[in-house]
Design a protein around this motif. Sequence first.
Motif, PDB file in Angstrom:
ATOM      1  N   ASN A 177      -0.263  68.819   1.791  1.00 42.63           N
ATOM      2  CA  ASN A 177      -0.342  67.394   2.122  1.00 42.63           C
ATOM      3  C   ASN A 177       0.338  67.205   3.478  1.00 42.63           C
ATOM      4  O   ASN A 177       1.511  67.540   3.642  1.00 42.63           O
ATOM      5  N   ILE A 178      -0.415  66.673   4.451  1.00 41.08           N
ATOM      6  CA  ILE A 178       0.189  66.484   5.780  1.00 41.08           C
ATOM      7  C   ILE A 178       0.375  65.007   6.134  1.00 41.08           C
ATOM      8  O   ILE A 178       0.765  64.677   7.246  1.00 41.08           O
ATOM      9  N   GLY A 179       0.105  64.126   5.157  1.00 38.97           N
ATOM     10  CA  GLY A 179       0.322  62.705   5.410  1.00 38.97           C
ATOM     11  C   GLY A 179      -0.299  61.864   4.319  1.00 38.97           C
ATOM     12  O   GLY A 179      -0.993  62.381   3.434  1.00 38.97           O
ATOM     13  N   ASN A 180      -0.051  60.557   4.371  1.00 40.22           N
ATOM     14  CA  ASN A 180      -0.591  59.626   3.377  1.00 40.22           C
ATOM     15  C   ASN A 180      -1.177  58.405   4.074  1.00 40.22           C
ATOM     16  O   ASN A 180      -0.776  58.068   5.186  1.00 40.22           O
ATOM     17  N   CYS A 181      -2.124  57.765   3.399  1.00 38.57           N
ATOM     18  CA  CYS A 181      -2.800  56.592   3.965  1.00 38.57           C
ATOM     19  C   CYS A 181      -3.069  55.588   2.845  1.00 38.57           C
ATOM     20  O   CYS A 181      -4.050  55.726   2.115  1.00 38.57           O
ATOM     21  N   PRO A 182      -2.181  54.593   2.656  1.00 42.21           N
ATOM     22  CA  PRO A 182      -2.407  53.622   1.588  1.00 42.21           C
ATOM     23  C   PRO A 182      -3.532  52.643   1.928  1.00 42.21           C
ATOM     24  O   PRO A 182      -3.747  52.316   3.098  1.00 42.21           O
ATOM     25  N   THR A 183      -4.254  52.202   0.916  1.00 44.80           N
ATOM     26  CA  THR A 183      -5.284  51.182   1.139  1.00 44.80           C
ATOM     27  C   THR A 183      -4.608  49.852   1.485  1.00 44.80           C
ATOM     28  O   THR A 183      -3.544  49.545   0.948  1.00 44.80           O
ATOM     29  N   PRO A 184      -5.234  49.049   2.346  1.00 43.32           N
ATOM     30  CA  PRO A 184      -4.659  47.742   2.660  1.00 43.32           C
ATOM     31  C   PRO A 184      -5.071  46.662   1.648  1.00 43.32           C
ATOM     32  O   PRO A 184      -5.105  45.493   1.971  1.00 43.32           O
ATOM     33  N   TRP A 185      -5.410  47.045   0.423  1.00 40.27           N
ATOM     34  CA  TRP A 185      -5.878  46.101  -0.597  1.00 40.27           C
ATOM     35  C   TRP A 185      -5.611  46.695  -1.986  1.00 40.27           C
ATOM     36  O   TRP A 185      -5.325  47.884  -2.115  1.00 40.27           O
ATOM     37  N   PRO A 186      -5.729  45.879  -3.056  1.00 42.83           N
ATOM     38  CA  PRO A 186      -5.603  46.420  -4.422  1.00 42.83           C
ATOM     39  C   PRO A 186      -6.659  47.493  -4.644  1.00 42.83           C
ATOM     40  O   PRO A 186      -7.785  47.363  -4.166  1.00 42.83           O
ATOM     41  N   CYS A 187      -6.290  48.556  -5.363  1.00 39.31           N
ATOM     42  CA  CYS A 187      -7.184  49.726  -5.335  1.00 39.31           C
ATOM     43  C   CYS A 187      -8.359  49.687  -6.299  1.00 39.31           C
ATOM     44  O   CYS A 187      -9.481  49.935  -5.897  1.00 39.31           O
ATOM     45  N   PHE A 188      -8.136  49.393  -7.577  1.00 37.97           N
ATOM     46  CA  PHE A 188      -9.233  49.467  -8.547  1.00 37.97           C
ATOM     47  C   PHE A 188      -9.597  48.089  -9.080  1.00 37.97           C
ATOM     48  O   PHE A 188      -8.716  47.279  -9.400  1.00 37.97           O
ATOM     49  N   VAL A 189     -10.897  47.845  -9.184  1.00 38.50           N
ATOM     50  CA  VAL A 189     -11.404  46.617  -9.807  1.00 38.50           C
ATOM     51  C   VAL A 189     -12.346  47.001 -10.942  1.00 38.50           C
ATOM     52  O   VAL A 189     -12.771  48.159 -11.056  1.00 38.50           O
TER      53      VAL A 189
END
Length: 284
Positions: A177-189
Amino acid sequence: MKQVTIGGVPEHFNLAWYLTLKHGEYKDQGINLRWHDYPGGTGAMCKALRAKDIDIAIILTEGIIKDIIEGNPSKIVQTFVQTPLNWGIHVAQHSPYQTIEDLKGTKAAISRYGSGSHLMAYINAENNNWDLENDLNFEEIKDLDGAIQGLTNGTADYFMWEKFTTKPIVDRGVFRNIGNCPTPWPCFVIAVREDFIASHKEDLKIILDIINATTAEFKNIPNIDKTIANRYEQELSDVQEWLSITEWSQSLIDKDTIMNTQKELHALNIIPEIADYEKLTFKL
């Protein structure tokens, strides 16, 4: 007994569905809910909704928004996981790439075009000020097993997937793992086919009431951390960290979130237009 089919990724996020099914809670209400695993993720589930292989999908927000705009006759009826998804950015253990910047212009492994792994490659590129035309290349690999093969044999250079799901693969020395990228919104609908909503509204309400009662108390289930660690072959400390940062939802995604998500997707040319809130959602 009513037959209802539902799909989702075979990951820890969906354990609440497994528990309610195991306890026979839907059958007690006269509903035969059948779960289908989709290791290929959101792209595969969009296809399944369109083909009427499933009635309901637990699906990534960005992926289903894109597919509804492109003609998928489904609606979002609820947020399932409120918190963002934390996408890990992975390379093969012996890859020469050490930083996210090293990946500029290389090939991203994606499960399918239109999938979360595809769309999030754009978000990551935008975050790092890459040229979206020239610095992104893709290799379709179908699922996590395909990604392991693709990164190991060099047909792709990096792969984005939820970081806790891939942590055991990192621990085994297959990925780094060389980094992380969170979503800018709620993930699951939770998305449902429009024809199913029209003909099974009461059944849908019962299904949502059952799952919402479980997710509302999910973190309080005795030994839930150990259950997740055992079932998904994860380290207990990783599961505990994941539980501490994850919140479920029992309500419909709000208009501001839908519009802001679309603005982001539109700016990246992932969607051709910004749709009305009512085109994408249905309030039960």
